[in-house]
Write a protein that holds these residues in place. Structure first.
Motif, PDB file in Angstrom:
ATOM      1  N   ASP A 126       0.808  -1.224   0.000  1.00  0.00           N
ATOM      2  CA  ASP A 126       0.000   0.000   0.000  1.00  0.00           C
ATOM      3  C   ASP A 126       0.841   1.274   0.000  1.00  0.00           C
ATOM      4  N   PRO A 127       1.695   1.451  -1.014  1.00  0.00           N
ATOM      5  CA  PRO A 127       2.411   2.722  -1.096  1.00  0.00           C
ATOM      6  C   PRO A 127       1.434   3.859  -1.352  1.00  0.00           C
ATOM      7  N   HIS A 128       1.783   5.034  -0.877  1.00  0.00           N
ATOM      8  CA  HIS A 128       0.864   6.175  -0.927  1.00  0.00           C
ATOM      9  C   HIS A 128       0.895   6.793  -2.325  1.00  0.00           C
ATOM     10  N   LEU A 129       0.259   6.109  -3.292  1.00  0.00           N
ATOM     11  CA  LEU A 129       0.239   6.553  -4.683  1.00  0.00           C
ATOM     12  C   LEU A 129      -1.142   7.109  -5.014  1.00  0.00           C
ATOM     13  N   HIS A 130      -1.177   8.286  -5.614  1.00  0.00           N
ATOM     14  CA  HIS A 130      -2.477   8.861  -5.978  1.00  0.00           C
ATOM     15  C   HIS A 130      -2.489   9.411  -7.401  1.00  0.00           C
ATOM     16  N   ARG A 131      -1.433  10.061  -7.819  1.00  0.00           N
ATOM     17  CA  ARG A 131      -1.434  10.608  -9.175  1.00  0.00           C
ATOM     18  C   ARG A 131      -0.711   9.708 -10.167  1.00  0.00           C
ATOM     19  N   ILE A 132      -0.241   8.551  -9.700  1.00  0.00           N
ATOM     20  CA  ILE A 132       0.281   7.529 -10.602  1.00  0.00           C
ATOM     21  C   ILE A 132      -0.444   6.224 -10.276  1.00  0.00           C
ATOM     22  N   SER A 133      -0.538   5.345 -11.249  1.00  0.00           N
ATOM     23  CA  SER A 133      -1.313   4.121 -11.053  1.00  0.00           C
ATOM     24  C   SER A 133      -0.445   2.917 -10.734  1.00  0.00           C
ATOM     25  N   GLY A 149      -2.719  -4.453   1.851  1.00  0.00           N
ATOM     26  CA  GLY A 149      -3.178  -5.054   3.096  1.00  0.00           C
ATOM     27  C   GLY A 149      -4.682  -5.018   3.256  1.00  0.00           C
ATOM     28  N   ALA A 150      -5.385  -4.337   2.350  1.00  0.00           N
ATOM     29  CA  ALA A 150      -6.832  -4.155   2.504  1.00  0.00           C
ATOM     30  C   ALA A 150      -7.608  -5.470   2.569  1.00  0.00           C
ATOM     31  N   PRO A 151      -7.361  -6.432   1.677  1.00  0.00           N
ATOM     32  CA  PRO A 151      -8.122  -7.691   1.782  1.00  0.00           C
ATOM     33  C   PRO A 151      -7.884  -8.429   3.089  1.00  0.00           C
ATOM     34  N   ARG A 152      -6.640  -8.425   3.581  1.00  0.00           N
ATOM     35  CA  ARG A 152      -6.346  -9.096   4.850  1.00  0.00           C
ATOM     36  C   ARG A 152      -7.058  -8.394   6.006  1.00  0.00           C
ATOM     37  N   LEU A 153      -7.055  -7.078   5.994  1.00  0.00           N
ATOM     38  CA  LEU A 153      -7.771  -6.333   7.030  1.00  0.00           C
ATOM     39  C   LEU A 153      -9.271  -6.562   6.916  1.00  0.00           C
ATOM     40  N   ALA A 154      -9.771  -6.656   5.692  1.00  0.00           N
ATOM     41  CA  ALA A 154     -11.200  -6.889   5.485  1.00  0.00           C
ATOM     42  C   ALA A 154     -11.630  -8.214   6.095  1.00  0.00           C
ATOM     43  N   GLU A 155     -10.810  -9.238   5.929  1.00  0.00           N
ATOM     44  CA  GLU A 155     -11.139 -10.541   6.513  1.00  0.00           C
ATOM     45  C   GLU A 155     -11.216 -10.450   8.033  1.00  0.00           C
ATOM     46  N   LEU A 165     -19.860  -1.355   8.099  1.00  0.00           N
ATOM     47  CA  LEU A 165     -19.862  -0.266   7.134  1.00  0.00           C
ATOM     48  C   LEU A 165     -18.454   0.298   7.108  1.00  0.00           C
ATOM     49  N   LEU A 166     -17.793   0.198   5.964  1.00  0.00           N
ATOM     50  CA  LEU A 166     -16.425   0.696   5.838  1.00  0.00           C
ATOM     51  C   LEU A 166     -16.452   2.145   5.361  1.00  0.00           C
ATOM     52  N   ILE A 167     -15.732   3.002   6.074  1.00  0.00           N
ATOM     53  CA  ILE A 167     -15.692   4.420   5.743  1.00  0.00           C
ATOM     54  C   ILE A 167     -14.238   4.849   5.596  1.00  0.00           C
ATOM     55  N   GLY A 168     -13.943   5.520   4.494  1.00  0.00           N
ATOM     56  CA  GLY A 168     -12.635   6.136   4.337  1.00  0.00           C
ATOM     57  C   GLY A 168     -12.666   7.546   4.889  1.00  0.00           C
ATOM     58  N   PRO A 169     -11.636   7.973   5.617  1.00  0.00           N
ATOM     59  CA  PRO A 169     -11.648   9.311   6.204  1.00  0.00           C
ATOM     60  C   PRO A 169     -11.521  10.441   5.194  1.00  0.00           C
ATOM     61  N   ASP A 170     -11.134  10.112   3.960  1.00  0.00           N
ATOM     62  CA  ASP A 170     -11.042  11.124   2.900  1.00  0.00           C
ATOM     63  C   ASP A 170     -11.091  10.418   1.549  1.00  0.00           C
ATOM     64  N   ALA A 171     -11.166  11.205   0.500  1.00  0.00           N
ATOM     65  CA  ALA A 171     -11.305  10.647  -0.846  1.00  0.00           C
ATOM     66  C   ALA A 171     -10.099   9.797  -1.245  1.00  0.00           C
ATOM     67  N   ALA A 173      -8.614   7.665   0.412  1.00  0.00           N
ATOM     68  CA  ALA A 173      -8.730   6.314   0.957  1.00  0.00           C
ATOM     69  C   ALA A 173      -9.649   5.420   0.135  1.00  0.00           C
ATOM     70  N   LEU A 174     -10.296   5.978  -0.879  1.00  0.00           N
ATOM     71  CA  LEU A 174     -11.291   5.223  -1.636  1.00  0.00           C
ATOM     72  C   LEU A 174     -10.733   3.924  -2.200  1.00  0.00           C
ATOM     73  N   GLN A 175      -9.514   3.954  -2.725  1.00  0.00           N
ATOM     74  CA  GLN A 175      -8.969   2.748  -3.370  1.00  0.00           C
ATOM     75  C   GLN A 175      -8.855   1.583  -2.391  1.00  0.00           C
ATOM     76  N   TRP A 176      -8.496   1.859  -1.139  1.00  0.00           N
ATOM     77  CA  TRP A 176      -8.349   0.784  -0.155  1.00  0.00           C
ATOM     78  C   TRP A 176      -9.706   0.351   0.399  1.00  0.00           C
TER      79      TRP A 176
END
Length: 298
Positions: A126-133, A149-155, A165-171, A173-176
């Motif tokens: 989960d590197p902090h990438l936003h303007r590159i894919s 790590g998102a799928p492991r945390l989801a489990e 209900l999963l909430i991202g604190p800002d936009a 966080a949407l990808q995770w």
């Protein structure tokens, strides 16, 4: 043995989980600080030089660690090590991917090039990438592998709450959040955030019913804790039954953990990418699955 996992003394536990999963021996280097803060490193091999090294170093508190990487990689190459792979579960200096003001240095590409010149490949989470894919846009040579790590945390979340209900604190966080929600088939949304500095933020809740729900705030990194705390306070005020936190990277600088607990957060769960009391998930199985194919090709 032609391949070793090498780590610093303070990361033996996490590195050992990787080494065990990969079936590789673990060795650690000696690290000494002189009075003026210069580093002296001693590698645990002088004559029986391995063909390959897997260097495990998570790059929280990165400045000294980046110097460690430089010294270890250059010395190992000079001694005949043919391949060096960096497993850096947390990868620093990725957030600064654009110059927001004149004169700002874009650290992402500079650190990415630095790592590309030292290592044959980099594996991170989960590197902090936003303007590159793709991570390869930041690390332009060799293997550049970004896991999540998102799928492991989801489990883990699904084992704690039947209808979270999963909430991202800002936009950002949407990808995770979206990846985690897809993995366990639950509802999700993200807040809107306006930042006024490193610790001052305003939070607006998403247009979704939270009353009576078990909400889990998810993000890649928890640093100052102020964004999570602000979101938690508003969610509880809106009637959420509970608010927990799940993050990949538990930086929790300063009083961050106390701040989010004071806001009403219940449980805090993180991966072991950064060693912290909240660690609840080991990333060793995923890191190993990414690492072994690299070794088999070398």
């Amino acid at each position: 043995m032609s391949v070793f996992v090498l780590c610093a003394p303070d990361e033996v536990q996490a590195a050992n989980r990787l080494a065990d999963a990969a079936g590789l021996p673990l060795i650690s280097y000696q690290l000494h600080h002189f009075p003026d803060a210069e580093l002296k490193l001693t590698l645990p091999f002088a004559e029986a030089v391995p063909r390959e090294l897997v260097l495990y170093r998570s790059l929280d508190k990165p400045n000294d660690k980046l110097v460690e990487l430089l010294l270890i990689a250059r010395h190992a190459r000079s001694q005949g090590v043919q391949k060096i792979w960096l497993v850096a579960p947390y990868l620093a200096y990725m957030r600064q991917d654009i110059a927001f003001n004149p004169g700002e240095i874009v650290s992402q590409k500079i650190i990415g090039q630095f790592l590309a010149e030292l290592f044959d490949g980099v594996i991170t989470v989960d590197p902090h990438l936003h303007r590159i894919s793709e991570l390869s846009e930041a690390i332009p040579q060799g293997a550049a592998i970004a896991l999540s790590g998102a799928p492991r945390l989801a489990e883990l979340i699904a084992s704690k709450h039947s209808r979270p209900l999963l909430i991202g604190p800002d936009a950002e966080a949407l990808q995770w959040v979206a990846l985690a929600a897809e993995h366990i088939h639950c509802d999700y949304a993200v807040c809107n955030k306006v930042r006024h500095g490193d610790t001052q933020v305003d939070i607006a809740l998403p247009d979704i019913r939270v009353q009576g729900r078990n909400v889990v705030l998810m993000d890649d990194v928890a640093s100052s804790g102020r964004t999570l705390a602000g979101a938690c306070s508003k969610l509880l005020a809106a009637g959420a039954a509970s608010v927990d936190v799940a993050v990949t990277h538990a930086l929790f600088a300063g009083d961050a953990l106390e701040v989010i607990k004071a806001a009403g957060v219940g449980e805090v769960w993180s991966t072991d990418c950064i060693a912290h009391a909240s660690n609840a998930i080991s990333m060793a199985p995923l890191l190993t699955a990414a690492l072994l194919p690299l070794l088999s090709k070398s």
